[in-house]
Structure formats: C-alpha cells, structure tokens
Design an enzyme around this catalytic site. Sequence first.
Site, PDB file in Angstrom:
ATOM      1  N   ARG A  14       0.696  -1.238  -0.085  1.00 12.02           N
ATOM      2  CA  ARG A  14       0.097  -0.110   0.116  1.00 12.02           C
ATOM      3  C   ARG A  14       0.925   1.178  -0.062  1.00 12.02           C
ATOM      4  NH1 ARG A  14      -3.721  -1.488   4.778  1.00 12.02           N
ATOM      5  NH2 ARG A  14      -2.120  -3.153   5.113  1.00 12.02           N
ATOM      6  N   ASN A 373      34.976  45.746   8.671  1.00 11.90           N
ATOM      7  CA  ASN A 373      33.734  46.169   7.846  1.00 11.90           C
ATOM      8  C   ASN A 373      33.781  45.918   6.357  1.00 11.90           C
ATOM      9  OD1 ASN A 373      31.457  47.668   7.283  1.00 11.90           O
ATOM     10  ND2 ASN A 373      31.659  48.988   8.945  1.00 11.90           N
TER      11      ASN A 373
HETATM   12 CA    CA Z   1       0.274  -3.861   9.242  1.00  9.56          CA
END
Ligand code: CA
Length: 451
Positions: A14, A373
């Site tokens: 998934r 500077n």
């Molecule tokens: Ca699972």
Amino acid sequence: MIAVAILAAGKGTRMKSNLPKVLHQLGGKSMVERVLNSTIDLSPSRQIVIVGYCADQVQTALQAWSGLEFVEQTEQLGTGHAIQQILPVLKEFEGDLLVLNGDLPLLRPQTLKKMLVTHQTHENAATILTAHIPNPKGYGRVFCDARMHLQEIIEDRDCSPAQSQNQRINAGVYCFRWSALEQVLPHLKADNDQQEYYLTDAVNYLEPVMVLDVEDYQEILGINDRKQLATAYNILQNRIKDDWLTAGVTLIDPDSITIDETVELASDIVIEPQTHLRGNTKIDTGSHIGPGTLIENSHIGANVRVLYSVIKDSQIGDNGQIGPYTHLRGEVQIGSQCRVGNFVEIKKTTLGDRTKVAHLSYLGNATLGAQVNIGAGTITANYDGFNKHPTYIGDRTKTGANSVLVAPITLGTDVTVAAGSTLTQDVGDDALVIARQHQSVLPGWRPSTSK
Ligand code: CA
Ligand code: UD1
C-alpha cells in the site's frame, strides 16, 4: 536475557513504492531504525531483523547498527512463519523474546519497559500490547477477562460482525517466554482466510497470556500507506514541540515549525513561524529565530537574532544579528557581536568578533579578523575555474562598496579599500588602497551624430 525480533520482510504494497516499507523515512530516520531505537533501553542481548522483500537493501540501510542479526524469510507466508525462521537462530537462547512489527515507528521506550515488567512479574508465557482505537478496522481484535488475561485474538477478516465491534486491538508488539513459544511455533496451521501462518495463533496456544493497554493509542499506529506516514510525522513533531514548550521555549504558530528530535534548545528562546531546525543543531539561551529560517547542523550562540535566513554546518557567536536573507554554509564560523545582513552569502569563512558584513556580499574561503567592516557588494573572487583560493583580512580593515578581492590575497590590519577597487595584490598594515581607473571628465564633450 532479552532478545528482540523485528518483522521487516513484507513489501508494504500500500506504500506504492519500490522501497521496502520499513525503509521509508520518518523525520530523518527509517521506520525500522525507529523501531530498533525504541528497544535500546531494554539492552537486548540479541537483535534480530527478519528480512525478505529487498533483503539486501534493508541490510545495507542498517549497516551502521552493530550487532544486528539478519534472518531471511524467503517467502512471506505470514507473521507466524516469519518468527518460525528464527527457531534455529535462538536454539540455545534462554529468556524473553520481544517481537515487534517493523511498521510501528511511534512506540515509546517506556511502553516496552512497562510491558516487560508486567510480563516478568506475572511470569507470563506471553504478554501483548493492546489499545483502544477509534477505528479498529484492519487490526486483530483482542478478547480478555477482567484480570486482563487473554481469551483470544481474532484477525479482522476472521471476525464475526459481533466480534468486530470489539475496539481492543492487537498492536503487533509481543513479549514471549522463548521456551514456551519455541514449543508451539512448529504447530501453527494456515487454516484462516488468508492461508497464512499467524503469530497471533501462537499467542492463542499459550497460557497464561496477559494483555496490556497502551495509554496513548497513537504509539501503536501501524504505517501501511503514505497518508499514515504523514500522520505519523505530525505525531512525532507534536511530541517534540510539546517537550520544548514545556522546557521553556516559545514557539509562535507551532504548526508551521518543524524541529528534528536531534536538536538541542536552551530555555528562553523564541522560534517564529516557518522555521525549521534540523540535524545536530544547538541554540543557546535568549536567541530569537525566524520567521522563515532553516538551520541545519549548526550552533547558534546566546542572544542571537536570525531572520529569514538559511544556515548550514556553521557556528554563530553570542549577540549576533543574522539576516534578513543571509545564507551561511559549509563551516562558517562567526565571532560574537557580528552582523551579517541582507543578501549575503558566506561559505567556509571565519569572522572575528564585532565584524560586519551588512549588505550584498559573497565571502568564500576567507579569514577575517575582528571589527572588520565589509562594504556593500564586496566579493571575494575565490575561484579561478579550477581551484579555490584563500583571502585574509586583518583587524579593523574596511572595504569600500563594490570591492573585488581576487584571491589568493592578504589585506593587513587597519587597511581601507576604496570603493570600486579590484585588488589583485597583497596590502600591508595601515594603508589606503585604491585600485580603480581615475575618473576622467572632458568638459563640453557630446556624442558625435553619425550620418
Ligand atoms: Ca500492518
Ligand atoms: C498484524 C497482526 C494483527 C495486528 C496488526 C498490528 C497477525 C496475523 N496479525 O496484522 O493482529 O492487529 O499486525 O499492526 O500477525 N511480515 C513479515 N513476514 C510475513 C508477513 C508479515 O515479516 O510473512 C511483517 C511485515 O513486514 C510487517 C509485520 O510483519 O512489518 C506485520 O505484517 P502485516 O501484514 O502488516 O500484518 P497485519 O495484517 O497488519
């Protein structure tokens, strides 16, 4: 003695990814590393990772972890089958086996400790972690009596409609007395809807088994897809930010701020919106960071103001002012009370105390003394197309606007560089240097019109 086994053989379909599920990153670490981390406090004597899908990739990703044992499950026939693979490996082992699903990156170490204490004080054959969750769909359901003794675990798909009403779910975290589990593992059967060997069946065969409910159900959220991965990131971030708020850090609009768990903050710091603190970053007390700032692997001293800037791999001394729109990268060291301002990029450079680079400059491979500077638009030309060359600038030296310092070059102390100069040679101490074309004025001159 404690052994840990992590189930990491599945693909994680998934996730829709070529990367194995357990290697997906969550806040700078993979899920499986987070699971391993959650077990460190238990000082396990063995740490076993069960790999299958892209086993080599998982093994390579965990190279830095010493002492891991990898056991291969060549075919994924279920969680019980996965644990069967470690039978030969733990043959002589005496003690408890903690089994964790590899997709549980939010577990707190304290929860595992608590579970182990329950397991050992009751001399259980197994103890399992459970939770009440709002939407238990997909999880195994756990049935137990009032004394928290297990009656049965039934997988979601094997539940009757009445059984699936039960909201107590199996988290996928188990503590087993190994000598007891070892006996039942060979007898698992795949007589279920998925025709898999379930580890939960092994639990069902054991006696006594106790159930421990986790207090914060977010800890046991299993990550199966990218939506859940994103949710998990938010949960982690909320934990980190809650801790810093409690510790005395002000976060303005916390939802827009991200902080890695590796970051260290002192108290009385203010972090403004859209600020991201990453890696090994440390910030001392009284500093005010953001809005709109990214700081990575850097140390910011006390009472520093940083506004709309990007700071990487650098150190800033106390009482400095950085930004807006400053980019510091690659080992920049800035002394105390310095000011680095608008549209300034600094790389691999050191600034002494009270030095100012206020506007529109690039400094690379340079070493500047104190109270220097740097005039607006000053550039160190440090690269000849092949190599980088150094620039040295002594204390109290001032460069005029739009100076170009062609490196390698050294300017002494108390040097003044006239605006618009392009310097190609070293300058000694205490001097004015002008390196530009004289201005010529031709009175009455006009462009001739060509016909
Ligand atoms: Ca699972
Ligand atoms: C499992 C539990 C379920 C529990 C849920 C919690 C079983 C049978 N069910 O279900 O009760 O509520 O976890 O999240 O155990 N894996 C392997 N080899 C395999 C199969 C799986 O290593 O052959 C690994 C996976 O990579 C994963 C873990 O085991 O890290 C869990 O597998 P998964 O398929 O997600 O189990 P669930 O169906 O979620």
